[in-house]
Write a protein that holds these residues in place. Structure first.
Motif, PDB file in Angstrom:
ATOM      1  N   ARG A 110       0.791  -1.169  -0.062  1.00 45.06           N
ATOM      2  CA  ARG A 110       0.058  -0.135  -0.012  1.00 45.06           C
ATOM      3  C   ARG A 110       0.905   1.335   0.011  1.00 45.06           C
ATOM      4  O   ARG A 110       0.264   2.268  -0.516  1.00 45.06           O
ATOM      5  N   THR A 111       2.237   1.111   0.487  1.00 41.77           N
ATOM      6  CA  THR A 111       2.907   2.207   0.611  1.00 41.77           C
ATOM      7  C   THR A 111       4.340   1.968   0.400  1.00 41.77           C
ATOM      8  O   THR A 111       4.770   0.797   0.350  1.00 41.77           O
ATOM      9  N   GLU A 112       5.050   3.026   0.201  1.00 42.49           N
ATOM     10  CA  GLU A 112       6.453   2.536  -0.023  1.00 42.49           C
ATOM     11  C   GLU A 112       7.204   1.977   1.308  1.00 42.49           C
ATOM     12  O   GLU A 112       8.456   1.127   1.139  1.00 42.49           O
ATOM     13  N   ASP A 113       6.736   2.318   2.599  1.00 45.44           N
ATOM     14  CA  ASP A 113       7.243   1.781   3.614  1.00 45.44           C
ATOM     15  C   ASP A 113       7.038   0.542   3.507  1.00 45.44           C
ATOM     16  O   ASP A 113       8.071  -0.620   4.300  1.00 45.44           O
ATOM     17  N   GLU A 114       5.824  -0.166   3.149  1.00 43.57           N
ATOM     18  CA  GLU A 114       5.595  -1.674   3.167  1.00 43.57           C
ATOM     19  C   GLU A 114       6.447  -2.418   2.104  1.00 43.57           C
ATOM     20  O   GLU A 114       6.819  -3.427   2.240  1.00 43.57           O
ATOM     21  N   ILE A 130      -0.534  -0.159  -4.205  1.00 43.51           N
ATOM     22  CA  ILE A 130       0.489   0.851  -4.699  1.00 43.51           C
ATOM     23  C   ILE A 130       0.786   1.461  -5.897  1.00 43.51           C
ATOM     24  O   ILE A 130       1.057   2.261  -6.425  1.00 43.51           O
ATOM     25  N   ALA A 131       0.152   0.185  -7.022  1.00 48.98           N
ATOM     26  CA  ALA A 131      -0.162   0.534  -8.367  1.00 48.98           C
ATOM     27  C   ALA A 131      -0.803   1.664  -8.679  1.00 48.98           C
ATOM     28  O   ALA A 131      -1.037   2.059  -9.864  1.00 48.98           O
ATOM     29  N   HIS A 133      -0.961   4.366  -7.406  1.00 47.97           N
ATOM     30  CA  HIS A 133      -0.349   5.744  -7.287  1.00 47.97           C
ATOM     31  C   HIS A 133       0.994   5.947  -8.113  1.00 47.97           C
ATOM     32  O   HIS A 133       1.718   6.898  -8.346  1.00 47.97           O
ATOM     33  N   THR A 134       1.408   4.870  -8.408  1.00 45.97           N
ATOM     34  CA  THR A 134       2.783   4.728  -9.367  1.00 45.97           C
ATOM     35  C   THR A 134       3.028   3.732 -10.111  1.00 45.97           C
ATOM     36  O   THR A 134       2.508   2.366 -10.092  1.00 45.97           O
ATOM     37  N   ASP A 135       3.820   3.757 -11.204  1.00 41.86           N
ATOM     38  CA  ASP A 135       4.004   2.559 -12.072  1.00 41.86           C
ATOM     39  C   ASP A 135       5.551   2.007 -11.980  1.00 41.86           C
ATOM     40  O   ASP A 135       5.922   1.164 -12.764  1.00 41.86           O
ATOM     41  N   GLN A 136       6.113   2.480 -11.130  1.00 40.13           N
ATOM     42  CA  GLN A 136       7.396   1.876 -10.606  1.00 40.13           C
ATOM     43  C   GLN A 136       7.845   2.427  -9.608  1.00 40.13           C
ATOM     44  O   GLN A 136       7.466   3.306  -8.765  1.00 40.13           O
ATOM     45  N   TYR A 137       8.881   1.643  -8.795  1.00 44.11           N
ATOM     46  CA  TYR A 137       9.694   1.908  -7.618  1.00 44.11           C
ATOM     47  C   TYR A 137      11.012   1.575  -7.535  1.00 44.11           C
ATOM     48  O   TYR A 137      11.265   0.302  -7.669  1.00 44.11           O
ATOM     49  N   GLU A 138      12.143   2.204  -7.777  1.00 43.76           N
ATOM     50  CA  GLU A 138      13.499   2.097  -7.879  1.00 43.76           C
ATOM     51  C   GLU A 138      13.705   1.003  -8.969  1.00 43.76           C
ATOM     52  O   GLU A 138      14.554   0.046  -8.711  1.00 43.76           O
TER      53      GLU A 138
END
Length: 251
Positions: A110-114, A130-131, A133-138
């Motif tokens: 749900r969040t970047e912390d998770e 999480i998807a 709100h964003t289409d990628q993380y790092e």
């Protein structure tokens, strides 16, 4: 058979993602199996007082409940994932919430912390809430399973290799690393699945249904002894698999 796990916190969208993945894989003609990890300590499908419960209480180690439309097998123990997967012969097996088996992982969050809490080198994609709100993380792609199921399964097809042996390094290590490190390198494009040494002329020893772990030195001795003896027998064919079964009444 290709196996991958969808992991994440409760209410992060795991089951929704798995439903979408299974539907899309099935639509493409793949046979699909799934495993749901239950973390509730008191979980049991069988209830006290039922006939199957009475069978187990009497000492039956495996009980089958055979109905008109489904058949359920009840083991009175927690099976390892290796044993569970022996019941599957599918193109893909999707694991939900399984983290104690070496398999590529899709992390729902749900969040970047998770994401940070559960990230490991075998995570190859993100999904869940999480998807939204964003289409990628790092560098890891994030897929909304309700909108991007086809793209998510395209990625699964491209990234998930046939299941690795899942051996501890001390019982294998023939490739110079653990199965988890090997898998991470495969997912990152640094190695190929074909580089797994265990699949190249491997020898396995079972007592009953339990595989006995052997270090490479012991494997070499066992292989040399068996092949050396069998190669002198009529009917021996070099390169063919050798199977030996010893009945429990041999002595």
């Amino acid at each position: 058979m290709r196996v991958f796990s969808v992991i994440g916190a409760s209410n992060s969208g795991k089951t929704t993602a798995i439903e979408a993945i299974i539907k899309e894989l099935s639509r493409r003609g793949y046979s699909v199996g799934s495993v749901k990890e239950i973390h509730y300590e008191q979980f049991a499908l069988d209830k006290a007082g039922t006939d199957t419960y009475r069978h187990r209480q009497a000492g039956s180690k495996l009980v089958a409940a055979r109905g008109l439309y489904e058949t359920d097998f009840l083991f009175g123990e927690r099976l390892t994932m290796e044993k569970v997967l022996k019941f599957y012969d599918h193109d893909f097996v999707v694991l939900e919430g399984v983290t104690d088996f070496v398999a590529p992982k899709i992390l729902c969050a749900r969040t970047e912390d998770e994401i940070k809490e559960r990230m490991d080198p075998t995570v190859f994609a993100l999904s869940g809430l999480i998807a939204l709100h964003t289409d990628q993380y790092e560098g890891l792609p994030a897929f909304d399973p309700l909108k991007d199921a086809e793209k998510l399964v395209d990625y699964i097809e491209a990234k998930v290799p046939p299941v690795l042996p899942n051996k501890p390094k001390e019982s294998c290590g023939q490739c110079g690393s653990s199965c988890e490190t090997m898998l991470a390198d495969i997912l990152n494009g640094k190695k190929n699945r074909s580089e797994c040494k265990v699949d190249q002329g491997s020898v396995k020893l079972f007592i009953g249904d339990e595989e006995i772990k052997m270090v490479p030195f012991v494997k070499a001795i066992l292989t040399g002894t068996v092949v050396g003896f069998v190669s002198n027998l009529k009917g021996y064919q070099k390169g063919k698999e050798i199977t030996i079964k010893i009945h429990p009444d041999y002595r």
